[in-house]
Design a protein around this motif. Structure first.
Motif, short mmCIF file in Angstrom:
data_model
loop_
_atom_site.label_atom_id
_atom_site.label_comp_id
_atom_site.label_asym_id
_atom_site.label_seq_id
_atom_site.Cartn_x
_atom_site.Cartn_y
_atom_site.Cartn_z
N VAL A 184 29.57 37.55 31.65
CA VAL A 184 30.48 36.47 32.03
C VAL A 184 29.99 35.80 33.32
O VAL A 184 29.86 34.59 33.40
CB VAL A 184 31.92 36.99 32.19
N ASN A 185 29.73 36.60 34.33
CA ASN A 185 29.18 36.09 35.59
C ASN A 185 28.61 37.25 36.40
O ASN A 185 28.82 38.42 36.06
CB ASN A 185 30.22 35.31 36.41
N THR A 186 27.90 36.90 37.43
CA THR A 186 27.32 37.93 38.32
C THR A 186 27.61 37.54 39.77
O THR A 186 27.81 36.36 40.08
CB THR A 186 25.79 38.05 38.12
N GLN A 187 27.60 38.54 40.62
CA GLN A 187 27.84 38.30 42.05
C GLN A 187 26.95 39.23 42.86
O GLN A 187 27.03 40.46 42.73
CB GLN A 187 29.31 38.55 42.39
N ASN A 188 26.10 38.65 43.70
CA ASN A 188 25.22 39.45 44.56
C ASN A 188 25.94 39.86 45.83
O ASN A 188 26.59 39.04 46.49
CB ASN A 188 23.97 38.65 44.93
N GLU A 189 25.82 41.14 46.17
CA GLU A 189 26.27 41.65 47.46
C GLU A 189 25.06 42.21 48.18
O GLU A 189 23.95 42.19 47.63
CB GLU A 189 27.38 42.68 47.26
N GLN A 190 25.24 42.72 49.36
CA GLN A 190 24.07 43.14 50.15
C GLN A 190 23.28 44.24 49.48
O GLN A 190 22.06 44.19 49.42
CB GLN A 190 24.52 43.60 51.54
N ASP A 191 23.95 45.24 48.94
CA ASP A 191 23.25 46.40 48.40
C ASP A 191 23.34 46.53 46.89
O ASP A 191 22.68 47.39 46.31
CB ASP A 191 23.81 47.68 49.04
N ILE A 192 24.15 45.72 46.25
CA ILE A 192 24.30 45.80 44.79
C ILE A 192 24.51 44.42 44.21
O ILE A 192 24.77 43.45 44.93
CB ILE A 192 25.50 46.69 44.37
N VAL A 193 24.42 44.32 42.90
CA VAL A 193 24.83 43.13 42.18
C VAL A 193 25.94 43.56 41.22
O VAL A 193 25.86 44.62 40.59
CB VAL A 193 23.65 42.48 41.41
N ARG A 194 27.00 42.76 41.17
CA ARG A 194 28.11 43.06 40.27
C ARG A 194 28.02 42.13 39.06
O ARG A 194 27.86 40.92 39.21
CB ARG A 194 29.46 42.89 40.97
N ILE A 195 28.14 42.72 37.88
CA ILE A 195 28.01 41.97 36.64
C ILE A 195 29.30 42.12 35.85
O ILE A 195 29.68 43.24 35.50
CB ILE A 195 26.81 42.48 35.81
N ASN A 196 29.97 41.01 35.62
CA ASN A 196 31.17 41.03 34.78
C ASN A 196 30.74 40.79 33.34
O ASN A 196 30.09 39.78 33.03
CB ASN A 196 32.16 39.95 35.24
N ILE A 197 31.10 41.70 32.45
CA ILE A 197 30.70 41.59 31.06
C ILE A 197 31.92 41.61 30.15
O ILE A 197 32.99 42.09 30.55
CB ILE A 197 29.74 42.73 30.66
#
Length: 419
Positions: A151-164
C-alpha cells in the motif's frame, strides 16, 4: 507447488514488534524470476526474508514467455542448488549463427570456441518460475506472501515500514531493507522518487512459438534485418521461440495478419532450413525500450532487474542482467550481515550499485549499438558492419571475446557462480 501451499504462508509467523508490525531483515517486492532468485540466493544467509507477490501463483506461472539463459545465469542457479531442477525442462543450444540479412557470410559460434558442452539455454517462463517458487517455499528463512499488495512505505532512521494488504486486511511490516523487484513500471521505484533515463525505440517486438518440420539441431539464430533483429531460439519438443523486431506500424500489420499470411511472412525471414513451419498459440507484441535508473539504491532501498534497467531484446540480455543483479545484491548484503553491519545502510548498498550499474550500462550500450548499426541500410554502415562480421568470423580472439560478452562471461563473477 499449489496455490493452497502458497497461501499457507499468509500467517506471517515472525514475532510482532511493539508497534504492531512484523520484523524481517529484508522485504522483496515482486515474486517474478529475479525476486525469487534473490530470495533463493539468501537461503543460507541467516537473514529473515519476506517475499511479496501481487499475482496469484497460477497467474504468475502461466505467463507465455521464453528467455535465453546465459552461462553465467546457469552457474548462479547451480550455486543456489536449483539447476538440477531447471535443466530437464529447458533446451540447450550448441551453436549460434549470426548473420546480416541475406548476406552470405555467417558467423558461427561453436562449443569448441569455449571448450564447453553447450553455449547456453532457452527456457520458458514456467520452467524457471515454478522451480524457484518451490525452492523458496522450502527455505525456512523465507516467508512467501502471495497474493499481497504494498500500500505504501515509510522510511525511518533504522528501518523501513511497509504497509501491505493481504486478503483485504492491512498489516505493517518493518524491515532493514526493501528491494524493488517489481518490473519496469516499478511502483517501489516511483514512490521513492528515483528518476530514469532512456527512450522507447521506433520498434516493437513480436514473439511467437513455432514448430518446424525439421530438427532445430539445438541452434540459435540472430539475423539482422534493416527493420530490426530477428531471433530464433530452440526449445524442447523441437519447438522454437521467435523474437521478431520491426518498426511499430509494420509489427502491428504483421500481427493483424491471419495465421497463414503471418506464416508466409515469417518463412521469408526465417528461411527454409527447417522446412514448413507450424504456428503454436497466439502472437504477442510489445514496444521495445531502453531504460537506466539514475540510482539503484537509496538508504534502505535497492532496485533489481527491470525495476532498475531495461534493454533492447537483441542478444537475450534482459533477464540475465536481472539474475546477475540478484546474485550480486545477495552477496553484498550477506557479507555485510556476517560482518555485523546494517544491510540497509547506504554505504553497504552503494557497493551493489557500483558493481552492477556500470556493467548493466555497458550491456545496454552494446545492445543499443547493435540495433542501430544493423537496423538501417546506410551504405557506409552496411560495409563497415559486414567487414566487422568477417573479422569476427576469421579472428578467434575477436570471436571469443564477442561470444563471452554475449553469454555473460565478461565482468565480475558473483561468488554463487563459482561454487
Amino acid at each position: 507447488m499449489s496455490l493452497t501451499q502458497l497461501n499457507q504462508t499468509l500467517s506471517l509467523p515472525h514475532t510482532p514488534t511493539d508497534k504492531g508490525g512484523y520484523d524481517y531483515d529484508l522485504v522483496i517486492v515482486g515474486g517474478g524470476i529475479v525476486g525469487l532468485t534473490l530470495a533463493a540466493a539468501l537461503k543460507d544467509s541467516g537473514l529473515t526474508v519476506l517475499l511479496i507477490e501481487a499475482k496469484v501463483a497460477s497467474a504468475a506461472v502461466s505467463k507465455g514467455q521464453a528467455y535465453a539463459v546465459h552461462m553465467l545465469s546457469a552457474q548462479i542457479f547451480q550455486g543456489i542448488g536449483l539447476w538440477d531442477k531447471i535443466l530437464p525442462q529447458i533446451a540447450k543450444y550448441c551453436q549460434v549463427k549470426l548473420s546480416d540479412a541475406d548476406y552470405p557470410d555467417v558467423v558461427a559460434f561453436q562449443t569448441s570456441d569455449l571448450g564447453t558442452p553447450e553455449l547456453g539455454y532457452v527456457a520458458e517462463h514456467q520452467a524457471l518460475l515454478q522451480p524457484l517458487q518451490e525452492f523458496v517455499q522450502n527455505c525456512p528463512n523465507v516467508t512467501y506472501l502471495c497474493p499481497a499488495f504494498v500500500v505504501n512505505t515509510q522510511n525511518e532512521q533504522d528501518i523501513v515500514r511497509i504497509n501491505i494488504e493481504v486478503e483485504g486486511e492491512q498489516r505493517t511490516i518493518s524491515s532493514k531493507l526493501l528491494v524493488g523487484a517489481d518490473g519496469s513500471r516499478s511502483p517501489i521505484r516511483q514512490a521513492a522518487g528515483i528518476k530514469t533515463k532512456g527512450w522507447k525505440y521506433w520498434q516493437s517486438c513480436i514473439v511467437a512459438f513455432v514448430k518446424p518440420e525439421k530438427s532445430h539441431n539445438n541452434t540459435a539464430y540472430e539475423k539482422f534485418w534493416s527493420s530490426g533483429p530477428f531471433a530464433i531460439l530452440p526449445l524442447p519438443g523441437n519447438r522454437c521461440r521467435i523474437v521478431w523486431t520491426a518498426p511499430h506500424e509494420e509489427a502491428k500489420a504483421l500481427c493483424a495478419l491471419d495465421d497463414q499470411q503471418f506464416l508466409a511472412e515469417l518463412t521469408r525471414r526465417y528461411g527454409d532450413q527447417m522446412g514448413k513451419l507450424e504456428l503454436l498459440g497466439d502472437r504477442f507484441i510489445f514496444q521495445v525500450q531502453l531504460m537506466q535508473s539514475d540510482r539503484y539504491v537509496l538508504p534502505r532501498l535497492a532496485l533489481v532487474g527491470d525495476a532498475a534497467h531495461n534493454c533492447h531484446p537483441v542478444g537475450g540480455q534482459g533477464l540475465n542482467l536481472g539474475i546477475r543483479d540478484a546474485a550480486a545484491l545477495a552477496q553484498i548484503i550477506q557479507t555485510a550481515h556476517q560482518a555485523g553491519e546494517d544491510i540497509g545502510k547506504i554505504q553497504i548498498l552503494k557497493k551493489y550499485e557500483r558493481w552492477r550499474k556500470k556493467e548493466n550500462l555497458a550491456i545496454l550500450g552494446f545492445t543499443d549499438l547493435l540495433d542501430r548499426v544493423f537496423s538501417n541500410n546506410f551504405l557506409p554502415i552496411v560495409v563497415i558492419r559486414r567487414l566487422g562480421l568477417g573479422i569476427m568470423q576469421r579472428v578467434p580472439m575477436v570471436k571469443i571475446f564477442a561470444l563471452k560478452l554475449m553469454i555473460g562471461l565478461k565482468g565480475r563473477t558473483p561468488e554463487l557462480a563459482k561454487r
